[in-house]
Design an enzyme around this catalytic site. Structure first.
Site: not given
Length: 606
Positions: A292, A315
Site C-alpha cells: 500500500h 485521497r
C-alpha cells in the site's frame, strides 16, 4: 486508543464476572470421537469479518456454529479497515454505478483477464449492502459514500459515526451476543484458541473436524486442546502479511518485501494457508502481495514494523501526494501498485512523501482526520505559510513552490485531467487557503492477494481442481480473486460477500431451517447501575501500568487492566492513556454505545 470493548465482549474474564448471562459460553465443548450426534453444522476458523458474516448468516438460518479465534478479540484486520465497504447501491439512481462497471474496474485492476470469482464479488455486493443495512440496522448506519483509487464511481460505503471496519464488526458482534444469550447452545465462541490441524477421513477425501490448542487466556488453560467435529469447516484466517519469521510465507514467496513495515495485526501469519496446504489444498498467486502506498511514518516511532494505515479515503476525498520538493508525481486515485511504483521511481532511497488534505476534504473525512490528528500522524496547518515551514521539507520547499503546485492542481481539476491522467478531482480548490492537514507516508505491506484456491461456491480445491469435501474458505485467505492488485474497499466486501455466500449455502442439520428469523432486536444496553465512588485525579494517575490501568472517559473511570492483552491494537495503545483522560481519542473513533457493556468503577472527582 482503540478502547474497543466490543472486540472482547464475549471472552473478557472481567466482563464475564460482571455479566452472568455470558457464563454458559465458558462451558467446555465436547471433544468426543466423531459422530453425527456431536458434530455441529460448521466450525469457523478465524473471527474476522468473513468468519463473523458466515457465522451470523448460518445462525439466522437455524444452524449451529463453533467459532475459533486465536487472539483474545474478534475482528482481525477487518476491525482496522476504515475507508469503507464497496458495493453497488441499486437504490441510488444518481450515481450511475452498476454491477457491470464494478466488474470492469475489478477486472482491470486484477490484470488477469476473466475470473469466475469476480462476478461473485461484484454481483454479491448488492445483496451484501442490503444485508448490512437491514440486518445490522440496530447498530450500523452506512450513510456516507466515497470514491477510492481505481474505481470509476463512488461506491465505498462507510458510517459517519465511526470507522467502517470496527463499526461493522461491532454491529455483527451485538447480534451474535443474542445467540450466546438465547439458551439454544447453537453458538459457541472459543477465543485464544488456535486450530492446529484439519481432521480428515476417507483417505483425506473429506474434512470432518479440527484439532486445536488453547494459546492464551487463563494460565492454567494454556496448552490444553482437543478435537472438534462439524459437517463443514470454514477457513477465514486472513492473510500472511505480518509474519517476518524465517518460516513465513513472505520469506518463502516475497523475501524482497521483508524490508517494509506492515499494516497488519500480529495474528496475520498465514495459519489457514498452512492448514489447507498440509492436506494438499491448491494455492494460487502467493507471490502477489500488495504494498500500500500510504502507511503513516511516525517521526516519534520511526522504526516500528507495524504502521498505521493512512486510509485511502483521504485521497478519495481529494488529498494529494507531494514529493520532498513539494511537487505532485502521480494520479493519487490510481491503483495501489501504480502509486507505489511511482513512489519507487521518484524517491526510492527515502520513500517518504507528504499527504496533504485541504479543509474541504478534511470535513468529508472528518472521523479519519480527527483520529490521525489525535495520534499526531497528521499535523494541522492554518495557512500555506505554516505548511511551507513544516519540518518535513527540511527548509527546501518554499511557500511559492507550494502555491504553484496547488494552483496547477486546481487548473487541472477545472480541465478534468492532469499530466498523469487523473480524472477525478474531489473537494477543490486547494488555493482557497487553509487549514491544511499534512502527514508523512511511506509504502507498507498491506494485503495478500494470493491464497487458497476455491471454486465460485467457496469450496477449497486440490491441485487437480477437484473439491476437498467439507472444506471451505472466505476472506483474505482465498487467492485468485484480486489478481495482481486489490482495489481499496474490496477487502471488507470480499469478507461479507464470501462469508455470506457460505452462510447461505452450507448444509445445516435436519432441524427445520428458519427463514432469516433472527432473535428479537433489543432496545439497547440497560443503563449501568449508579456509580457512587468518587476517584480523585491523584488516585487515577497512580494506575498507569500493565498491573493496574485505569482510564477516564467523559469523567467516568474504567479499569482496563484485564482488557490490555485482548486489545486489537495492542496494550500500548491503552497504556498510553493509563492514569489519564482518554475521552478525546475515544470520541475520535467510537460512539458511546461501544462502552455500554463496560461498568465504570467510579466517577472522576472535580
Amino acid at each position: 486508543l482503540l478502547l474497543a470493548k466490543h472486540y472482547a465482549s464475549f471472552s473478557s474474564q472481567r466482563f464475564l464476572q460482571h455479566a452472568a448471562r455470558y457464563s454458559k459460553q465458558a462451558a467446555p465443548l465436547n471433544s468426543a470421537p466423531h459422530s453425527s450426534s456431536n458434530a455441529v453444522d460448521a466450525i469457523i476458523i478465524g473471527g474476522g469479518l468473513a468468519g463473523l458474516s458466515a457465522a451470523l448468516t448460518l445462525l439466522d438460518r437455524g444452524g449451529s456454529v463453533v467459532l475459533l479465534e486465536k487472539q483474545g478479540h474478534l475482528g482481525g484486520n477487518s476491525a482496522w479497515a476504515s475507508s469503507g465497504v464497496n458495493a453497488v447501491d441499486v437504490n441510488d439512481t444518481k450515481s450511475g454505478d452498476s454491477v457491470e462497471l464494478f466488474t470492469q474496474d475489478v477486472v482491470k485492476a486484477a490484470g488477469r483477464g476473466d475470473n469466475p470469482l469476480i462476478p461473485v464479488l461484484t454481483e454479491g455486493s448488492v445483496d451484501s449492502l442490503a444485508w448490512l443495512r437491514h440486518r445490522l440496522k440496530e447498530h450500523l448506519l452506512l450513510d456516507l459514500v466515497g470514491q477510492m483509487g481505481g474505481h470509476s464511481k463512488p461506491r465505498t460505503h462507510r458510517p459517519s459515526s465511526g470507522l467502517a471496519g470496527s463499526a461493522i464488526v461491532f454491529a455483527i458482534q451485538k447480534q451474535l451476543e443474542k445467540y450466546l444469550e438465547d439458551g439454544s447452545g447453537r453458538f459457541r465462541l472459543m477465543k485464544w484458541t488456535r486450530a492446529t490441524k484439519l481432521i480428515t477421513e476417507e483417505d483425506g477425501e473429506v474434512v470432518v473436524g479440527v484439532e486445536y490448542e488453547v494459546v492464551g487466556g487463563k494460565q492454567e488453560e494454556r496448552s490444553s486442546g482437543g478435537k472438534l467435529y462439524a459437517r463443514s469447516i470454514i477457513i477465514a484466517t486472513g492473510g500472511y502479511a505480518s509474519d517476518y519469521t524465517n518460516t513465513s510465507l513472505l520469506q518463502q514467496y516475497r523475501p524482497d518485501l521483508l524490508k517494509y513495515a506492515t499494516t497488519n495485526n500480529k495474528g496475520t501469519t498465514g495459519d489457514g494457508h498452512k492448514l489447507a496446504m498440509a492436506i494438499k489444498a491448491k494455492t494460487v498467486d502467493l507471490n502477489d502481495v500488495q504494498v500500500h502506498p500510504t502507511g503513516f511514518h511516525n517521526p516519534a516511532d520511526p522504526h516500528n514494523k507495524v504502521k498505521t494505515l493512512c486510509a485511502e479515503i483521504l485521497r478519495g476525498e481529494g488529498g494529494i501526494l507531494l514529493d520532498r520538493t513539494g511537487k505532485r508525481f502521480a494520479d493519487e486515485l490510481g491503483t495501489r501498485d501504480y502509486v507505489t511504483g511511482r513512489m519507487l521511481e521518484v524517491d526510492a532511497d527515502h520513500l517518504k512523501f507528504a499527504l496533504i488534505v485541504n479543509g474541504k476534504g478534511a470535513q468529508k473525512a472528518k472521523k479519519h482526520i480527527e483520529l490521525y490528528t489525535r495520534k499526531e500522524l497528521l499535523v494541522k496547518f492554518d495557512t500555506l505559510q505554516d505548511l511551507a515551514a513544516w519540518s518535513f521539507w527540511e527548509g527546501k520547499v518554499s511557500q511559492q513552490q507550494l502555491e504553484e503546485t496547488m494552483k496547477k492542481y486546481d487548473e487541472d481539476g477545472a480541465k478534468g485531467v492532469d499530466e498523469w491522467g487523473k480524472k477525478y478531482f474531489h473537494n477543490l480548490p486547494f488555493t482557497a487557503g487553509g487549514p491544511f492537514y499534512a502527514g508523512i507516508v511511506t509504502p507498507v505491506i498491506h494485503y495478500c492477494m494470493g491464497g487458497v484456491a476455491i471454486s465460485s461456491d467457496g469450496s477449497v480445491l486440490r491441485e487437480d481442481g477437484t473439491v476437498i469435501r467439507g472444506l471451505y474458505a472466505a476472506g483474505e485467505v482465498i487467492g485468485g480473486l484480486h489478481g495482481k492488485n486489490r482495489l481499496g474497499g474490496n477487502a471488507l466486501s470480499e469478507c461479507v460477500v464470501f462469508g455470506r455466500l457460505l452462510g447461505q449455502s452450507l448444509p445445516i442439520s435436519t432441524r427445520e431451517e428458519q427463514e432469516e428469523v433472527p432473535p428479537q432486536e433489543t432496545p439497547g444496553a440497560p443503563a449501568p447501575s449508579p456509580v457512587s465512588r468518587m476517584i480523585t485525579q491523584q488516585e487515577l494517575s497512580a494506575h498507569k501500568t500493565a498491573e493496574s490501568c485505569w482510564v477516564s472517559i467523559e469523567e467516568k473511570v474504567y479499569d482496563f487492566t484485564e482488557f490490555l492483552d485482548e486489545h486489537p491494537a495492542g496494550a500500548e495503545a491503552i497504556l498510553k492513556y493509563g492514569g489519564k483522560d482518554g475521552t478525546e481519542i475515544f470520541k475520535a473513533i467510537h460512539t458511546d454505545e461501544m462502552l455500554a457493556d463496560f461498568q465504570p468503577i467510579g466517577m472522576l472527582a472535580a
